[in-house]
Design a protein around this motif. Sequence first.
Motif, short mmCIF file in Angstrom:
data_model
loop_
_atom_site.label_atom_id
_atom_site.label_comp_id
_atom_site.label_asym_id
_atom_site.label_seq_id
_atom_site.Cartn_x
_atom_site.Cartn_y
_atom_site.Cartn_z
N UNK A 247 0.83 -1.20 0.00
CA UNK A 247 0.00 0.00 0.00
C UNK A 247 0.86 1.25 0.00
N UNK A 248 1.92 1.26 0.79
CA UNK A 248 2.84 2.41 0.83
C UNK A 248 3.46 2.64 -0.54
N UNK A 249 3.97 1.55 -1.13
CA UNK A 249 4.66 1.69 -2.42
C UNK A 249 3.71 2.21 -3.49
N UNK A 250 2.53 1.64 -3.58
CA UNK A 250 1.55 2.05 -4.59
C UNK A 250 1.21 3.53 -4.45
N UNK A 251 1.02 3.98 -3.22
CA UNK A 251 0.64 5.39 -3.01
C UNK A 251 1.78 6.33 -3.38
N UNK A 252 3.02 5.94 -3.10
CA UNK A 252 4.16 6.78 -3.46
C UNK A 252 4.23 6.94 -4.98
N UNK B 155 9.72 5.59 4.25
CA UNK B 155 10.98 5.35 3.54
C UNK B 155 11.64 4.05 4.00
N UNK B 156 11.54 3.78 5.28
CA UNK B 156 12.14 2.56 5.84
C UNK B 156 11.47 1.31 5.26
N UNK B 157 10.14 1.35 5.12
CA UNK B 157 9.42 0.20 4.58
C UNK B 157 9.78 -0.04 3.11
N UNK B 158 9.94 1.04 2.35
CA UNK B 158 10.32 0.89 0.94
C UNK B 158 11.74 0.34 0.84
N UNK B 159 12.61 0.79 1.73
CA UNK B 159 13.99 0.28 1.75
C UNK B 159 14.00 -1.22 2.05
N UNK B 160 13.12 -1.66 2.94
CA UNK B 160 13.02 -3.09 3.25
C UNK B 160 12.56 -3.89 2.03
N UNK B 161 11.60 -3.33 1.32
CA UNK B 161 11.12 -3.99 0.11
C UNK B 161 12.24 -4.14 -0.91
N UNK C 63 7.89 -0.42 -11.97
CA UNK C 63 6.64 -0.43 -12.74
C UNK C 63 6.02 -1.82 -12.72
N UNK C 64 6.85 -2.84 -12.88
CA UNK C 64 6.35 -4.22 -12.84
C UNK C 64 5.80 -4.53 -11.45
N UNK C 65 6.56 -4.15 -10.42
CA UNK C 65 6.13 -4.41 -9.04
C UNK C 65 4.85 -3.65 -8.74
N UNK C 66 4.73 -2.42 -9.26
CA UNK C 66 3.53 -1.61 -9.03
C UNK C 66 2.28 -2.32 -9.57
N UNK C 67 2.37 -2.84 -10.79
CA UNK C 67 1.21 -3.51 -11.38
C UNK C 67 0.77 -4.71 -10.54
N UNK D 201 -2.04 -0.07 -15.49
CA UNK D 201 -1.54 0.26 -14.16
C UNK D 201 -2.54 -0.04 -13.06
N UNK D 202 -3.69 -0.61 -13.43
CA UNK D 202 -4.66 -0.99 -12.42
C UNK D 202 -5.45 0.16 -11.84
N UNK D 203 -5.40 1.34 -12.48
CA UNK D 203 -6.13 2.50 -11.95
C UNK D 203 -7.63 2.39 -12.25
N UNK D 204 -7.98 1.76 -13.37
CA UNK D 204 -9.37 1.50 -13.69
C UNK D 204 -9.51 0.02 -14.05
#
Length: 333
Positions: free
Chosen positions: A24-29, A50-56, A79-83, A155-158
């Motif tokens: 959820x954090x990554x998608x919103x960023x 930022x810490x959670x994204x670094x862990x990912x 982009x691949x991870x986002x989808x 991108x899964x927006x719609x």
Amino acid sequence: MSKTYGYLAIVRSLQLAMEFRQLKYFVRIVELGSVSRAAADLYTAQPALSQQIAKLEDELKVKLLARSARGVVATEAGEVFYRHARAMLRQAELMKSEVQHAGEHPQGIVSVGLPTSAATILAPRLFAEAARQYPDIQLQITESLSGHLQELVVNGRIEMSLLFERVDGAGVVRETRLGTHLEVLPLLTESLILLSCEQPGDALPEEVSIAEAAKRPLILPGKSNITRQIIDEAFEAAGERPLVRAELDSLATIRAVVASGVGSTILSPSIPGGTTGLTVQRIAGAALQRRLSLCTFDIMPLSSAARRIMELIRETALALIAEGAWPGASRIE
């Protein structure tokens, strides 16, 4: 249940919660293009985000985000991870909703993309039928250019969108412009025609050659528009070059400019405002057709409500063609 089993279940639940929180954090960023804006939107401290994204990134051993002049953007891997992250979050939402409402009438929000010309014809009937048949489903319509709508779907927006493609004179798609990860359901083909300001006493032929059309000053959509690409390719195949006087991405504005007598255009008869007051001419010897397909993201699961709306879009489009209410359109058998 033993205490040990119960403890492990709690631990696993917390792990899943943490994983989905990271997604959820990554998608919103990515969607907001900023860590600080995402932190504010999620009511989370920026360092924690930022810490959670670094862990990912550490777990995946790849860089997911990069800074640019536009802010924070996803890398190619990002982009691949986002989808996939969008699909996983959507799957979790659907699972909860469909379990809670099992056996009930389909309900919820269904997001649909419609190109402007298609929206002009389809949206009024679609809204009316959806309200009548599925009163608990809320339609969320995004009207835009076909290229932008394709990006939103991938991108899964719609959840789904009608998208245009180029076809040849026989209505066959020679080279698809639609990207990977799209399920494509062809619905209809539309013919593109030459539209000009109607002058009193005009007795123009119903058909002109592409060479004659090339001499007309044209008001056309911009080069990123699929319809413009179809037009350019048709002229190039005929060894002609269109005389483009202006480029506009608003179909309503193009129609208004053409109606003022400044120039002609090449669009479908389903242009907003219709062809009343305009001269309509076919262009001979040119593959000026486009296919309209209903597309979904093949990674993103669809809710029962979305599946009902997909079928309703198909039924409504075909009914409009059968009634002669979609000018220039032919159903795909």
